[in-house]
Design a protein around this motif. Structure first.
Motif, PDB file in Angstrom:
ATOM      1  N   LYS A  68       0.788  -1.242  -0.001  1.00 64.07           N
ATOM      2  CA  LYS A  68      -0.005   0.062   0.020  1.00 64.07           C
ATOM      3  C   LYS A  68       0.969   1.344   0.008  1.00 64.07           C
ATOM      4  O   LYS A  68       0.343   2.174  -0.470  1.00 64.07           O
ATOM      5  CB  LYS A  68      -0.907   0.130   1.377  1.00 64.07           C
ATOM      6  N   CYS A 100      -5.125   1.998  -4.927  1.00 61.11           N
ATOM      7  CA  CYS A 100      -5.398   3.395  -4.525  1.00 61.11           C
ATOM      8  C   CYS A 100      -4.687   3.202  -2.851  1.00 61.11           C
ATOM      9  O   CYS A 100      -4.566   2.114  -2.388  1.00 61.11           O
ATOM     10  CB  CYS A 100      -7.036   3.459  -3.864  1.00 61.11           C
ATOM     11  N   ALA A 102      -5.532   4.241  -0.012  1.00 65.36           N
ATOM     12  CA  ALA A 102      -6.513   4.276   0.976  1.00 65.36           C
ATOM     13  C   ALA A 102      -6.750   3.000   1.565  1.00 65.36           C
ATOM     14  O   ALA A 102      -6.306   1.804   0.995  1.00 65.36           O
ATOM     15  CB  ALA A 102      -7.875   5.062   0.951  1.00 65.36           C
ATOM     16  N   HIS A 103      -7.646   2.563   2.843  1.00 63.58           N
ATOM     17  CA  HIS A 103      -7.790   1.212   3.421  1.00 63.58           C
ATOM     18  C   HIS A 103      -9.256   1.265   3.700  1.00 63.58           C
ATOM     19  O   HIS A 103      -9.762   1.087   4.765  1.00 63.58           O
ATOM     20  CB  HIS A 103      -6.863   1.341   4.624  1.00 63.58           C
ATOM     21  N   CYS A 104      -9.971   1.306   2.619  1.00 58.36           N
ATOM     22  CA  CYS A 104     -11.318   0.913   3.158  1.00 58.36           C
ATOM     23  C   CYS A 104     -11.859  -0.520   3.129  1.00 58.36           C
ATOM     24  O   CYS A 104     -11.650  -1.431   2.308  1.00 58.36           O
ATOM     25  CB  CYS A 104     -12.362   1.726   1.949  1.00 58.36           C
ATOM     26  N   TYR A 106     -14.078  -2.099   2.876  1.00 60.13           N
ATOM     27  CA  TYR A 106     -15.246  -2.599   1.713  1.00 60.13           C
ATOM     28  C   TYR A 106     -14.786  -2.507   0.455  1.00 60.13           C
ATOM     29  O   TYR A 106     -15.331  -2.756  -0.673  1.00 60.13           O
ATOM     30  CB  TYR A 106     -16.660  -1.935   1.899  1.00 60.13           C
ATOM     31  N   CYS A 107     -13.476  -2.351   0.181  1.00 60.80           N
ATOM     32  CA  CYS A 107     -12.892  -1.714  -1.054  1.00 60.80           C
ATOM     33  C   CYS A 107     -13.192  -2.799  -2.392  1.00 60.80           C
ATOM     34  O   CYS A 107     -13.127  -3.968  -2.282  1.00 60.80           O
ATOM     35  CB  CYS A 107     -11.449  -1.453  -1.056  1.00 60.80           C
ATOM     36  N   TYR A 108     -14.012  -1.895  -3.232  1.00 62.62           N
ATOM     37  CA  TYR A 108     -14.215  -2.553  -4.339  1.00 62.62           C
ATOM     38  C   TYR A 108     -13.159  -3.331  -5.094  1.00 62.62           C
ATOM     39  O   TYR A 108     -13.317  -4.078  -5.972  1.00 62.62           O
ATOM     40  CB  TYR A 108     -15.086  -1.894  -5.251  1.00 62.62           C
ATOM     41  N   LEU A 109     -11.894  -2.470  -5.009  1.00 64.65           N
ATOM     42  CA  LEU A 109     -10.835  -3.223  -5.780  1.00 64.65           C
ATOM     43  C   LEU A 109     -10.345  -4.545  -5.202  1.00 64.65           C
ATOM     44  O   LEU A 109      -9.723  -5.319  -6.025  1.00 64.65           O
ATOM     45  CB  LEU A 109      -9.634  -2.243  -5.558  1.00 64.65           C
ATOM     46  N   ASP A 162      -8.597   5.736  -6.975  1.00 63.05           N
ATOM     47  CA  ASP A 162      -9.462   7.197  -6.591  1.00 63.05           C
ATOM     48  C   ASP A 162      -8.205   8.182  -7.124  1.00 63.05           C
ATOM     49  O   ASP A 162      -7.014   8.433  -6.755  1.00 63.05           O
ATOM     50  CB  ASP A 162      -9.408   7.154  -5.233  1.00 63.05           C
ATOM     51  N   LYS A 194     -12.960   9.854  -2.712  1.00 65.00           N
ATOM     52  CA  LYS A 194     -13.061   9.926  -1.220  1.00 65.00           C
ATOM     53  C   LYS A 194     -11.893  10.951  -0.705  1.00 65.00           C
ATOM     54  O   LYS A 194     -11.602  10.976   0.555  1.00 65.00           O
ATOM     55  CB  LYS A 194     -12.966   8.786  -0.601  1.00 65.00           C
ATOM     56  N   PHE A 195     -11.315  11.746  -1.610  1.00 67.02           N
ATOM     57  CA  PHE A 195     -10.485  12.689  -1.132  1.00 67.02           C
ATOM     58  C   PHE A 195     -11.070  14.028  -1.410  1.00 67.02           C
ATOM     59  O   PHE A 195     -12.092  14.371  -1.940  1.00 67.02           O
ATOM     60  CB  PHE A 195      -9.131  12.471  -1.961  1.00 67.02           C
ATOM     61  N   THR A 228      -8.902   8.018   4.154  1.00 68.98           N
ATOM     62  CA  THR A 228      -9.450   8.892   3.157  1.00 68.98           C
ATOM     63  C   THR A 228      -9.706  10.484   3.897  1.00 68.98           C
ATOM     64  O   THR A 228      -9.192  10.402   5.056  1.00 68.98           O
ATOM     65  CB  THR A 228     -10.833   8.456   2.871  1.00 68.98           C
TER      66      THR A 228
HETATM   67  S1  SF4 Z   1     -12.784   2.184  -1.503  1.00 68.42           S
HETATM   68 FE1  SF4 Z   1     -12.077   3.823  -3.006  1.00 68.42          FE
HETATM   69  S2  SF4 Z   1     -10.874   5.173  -1.435  1.00 68.42           S
HETATM   70 FE2  SF4 Z   1     -11.298   3.380  -0.329  1.00 68.42          FE
HETATM   71  S3  SF4 Z   1      -9.504   1.978  -0.689  1.00 68.42           S
HETATM   72 FE3  SF4 Z   1     -10.847   1.619  -2.293  1.00 68.42          FE
HETATM   73  S4  SF4 Z   1     -10.450   3.016  -4.312  1.00 68.42           S
HETATM   74 FE4  SF4 Z   1      -9.544   3.827  -2.431  1.00 68.42          FE
END
Ligand code: SF4
Length: 360
Positions: A68, A100, A102-104, A106-109, A162, A194-195, A228
C-alpha cells in the motif's frame, strides 16, 4: 451564502518508495512524476527493466502495508488501453492508474485487482487519452439513454483507482481534465473520490466536460474508510468545484444497512444539501450504490482488514449473478426496498434539483 470551511483535510499521500520502470522513464509524464516524488523526499528506484520487483515481506500484514505504501510508474500496454464498457456509471472506463493508497474495509478493488495492493500510475497518459475519440457516440449508457444524453459520451476514471488521491504526485487528473477541456466534443470525463484536495483543479480550463462526484458515507461509518479525507472536507471540496463551474455529483457508496442507518444517512444527505446550498448554476447528480461483495472479495478483505466490523456474514443478503457469470451478495429484497424508498424520499426533499442517475 457559502458554507463554512471544512475541517482540515489530511496531508497528501506520500508513498514510502516510488518504482519507475525503464519504459516509463521514456515518457515525460513518467519522469515528471518521479521528479515530483523525489522533490518531496520519496526514495525513487529506477528499475533496470519493465518488470516490477516488489521484494515484499513474508508476513501478510507487513506485506500489505509495504504494498500500500508503494507507487509504481509503469506503461499501460495496449491491452490495458482498450476501453471497457462500465454501466451504469458511464459508457467507457478509462484508467489513468490502478490501485489506491487508502484502506477501506469494503474496497471494491479487492474483487477487481489481483495481486499485492500497490498503486500503479501510467506514464503514457497521452497514449491512453488518444484512444478516446474513436469511442465517441459508441457507448451503451449516456450514448444511448435519452435521460442521460446531455452528458455526451462518458468516460469514467475511478473504476480502478481514486485519481484525486494520487493527484499531488501524478498530475494525471489535471492533465486529463485539461485534455477534455480542449476536446470540442459531446464528451465527459467522470471521476469520483473519497479525497478532498481539489486546489489544483479549480483554475483548469475544464470546459464543463468533467464531472466530479464526492463519494460519501456517514461520519459514523468513518471506521470503514481508513486513510480517506473526512466527509465534511470532501463535501467542501465538491462545493469548491461547483463554484469553479464544474458539473458535480454525489456518489453515496457503499450504502451500508448497519444499525442506525436511517439517522446516519439522513444526516449525511442534510450535510450534502448544506454544503451545496446557494451554489450558482449547480448541475448536480446522485448515484446510489449499495454494499455488495463476492466470495473472492470477502476473502481478500478479511485478509487485509481482519478486525473490521463490516458485516459480510450473509445476514439480510441475497445472491445475485454478476455480468461475468459469478455471484455476488447484495442486500435482500426487503432491505433493498427500505433503503431505496428512504433515499428517494430524503433526496427529493433535501436536494430537489439533483438528478438521480441510478440505484444499484
Ligand atoms: S474504496 Fe475507494 S478510496 Fe477506499 S481504498 Fe478503495 S479505491 Fe481507495
Amino acid at each position: 451564502m457559502a458554507p463554512a470551511p471544512a475541517p482540515s483535510d489530511r496531508a497528501p499521500w506520500r508513498p514510502s518508495r516510488l518504482l519507475i520502470t525503464r519504459a516509463a522513464r521514456g515518457f515525460a509524464h513518467g519522469r515528471a512524476i518521479a521528479a515530483r516524488a523525489a522533490a518531496q523526499g520519496v526514495p525513487v528506484v529506477e528499475l533496470p527493466g519493465d518488470r516490477l520487483t516488489l521484494d515484499l515481506p513474508d508476513d501478510p500484514r507487513r506485506a500489505y502495508a509495504a504494498a500500500k505504501a508503494t507507487l509504481a510508474v509503469t506503461v499501460a500496454p495496449p491491452s490495458k488501453r482498450r476501453l471497457q464498457p462500465i454501466a451504469p456509471s458511464a459508457d467507457w472506463r478509462v484508467d489513468l492508474a490502478e490501485g489506491c493508497p487508502a484502506h477501506c474495509s469494503y474496497c471494491y478493488l479487492a474483487g477487481s485487482l489481483a495481486g499485492p495492493p500497490i498503486t500503479r500510475v501510467y506514464a503514457n497518459l497521452e497514449e491512453i487519452l488518444a484512444a478516446l475519440p474513436d469511442h465517441l457516440g459508441r457507448g451503451t449508457v449516456t450514448s444511448r439513454q435519452r435521460a442521460r444524453a446531455s452528458e455526451g459520451t462518458t468516460f469514467e476514471a475511478s473504476c480502478y483507482t481514486d485519481p484525486l488521491a494520487l493527484e499531488p504526485l501524478t498530475g494525471s487528473l489535471s492533465a486529463a481534465i485539461a485534455w477534455f477541456g480542449r476536446w470540442e466534443a459531446a464528451a465527459q470525463l467522470r471521476f469520483t473520490t473519497k479525497f478532498a484536495d481539489v486546489a489544483a483543479l479549480l483554475a483548469l480550463d475544464h470546459g464543463g466536460r468533467t464531472r466530479m462526484r464526492a463519494s460519501i458515507n456517514p461520519a459514523a461509518f468513518a471506521r470503514f474508510e481508513g486513510g480517506t479525507a473526512p466527509v465534511a472536507a470532501r463535501l467542501a471540496g465538491l462545493r469548491r468545484m461547483a463554484d469553479a463551474g464544474y458539473p458535480v455529483g454525489l456518489t453515496i457508496a457503499p450504502i451500508i444497512a448497519a444499525p442506525g442507518w436511517q439517522d446516519a444517512y439522513g444526516a449525511l444527505i442534510d450535510d450534502a444539501a448544506a454544503a451545496l446550498a446557494g451554489a450558482r448554476g449547480l448541475d448536480l447528480t446522485v448515484e446510489l450504490i449499495t454494499h455488495r461483495y463476492t466470495t473472492t472479495s470477502r476473502a481478500v478483505l478479511e485478509r487485509w482488514y481482519p478486525g473490521s466490523s463490516l458485516d459480510m456474514s450473509g445476514q439480510d443478503r441475497a445472491t445475485k449473478r454478476t455480468r461475468f457469470g459469478g455471484e455476488k451478495q447484495v442486500y435482500d429484497e426487503a432491505t433493498m426496498r427500505a433503503l431505496r424508498g428512504f433515499f428517494a424520499t430524503r433526496i427529493a426533499a433535501a436536494l430537489p434539483a439533483a438528478r438521480l442517475l441510478y440505484w444499484t
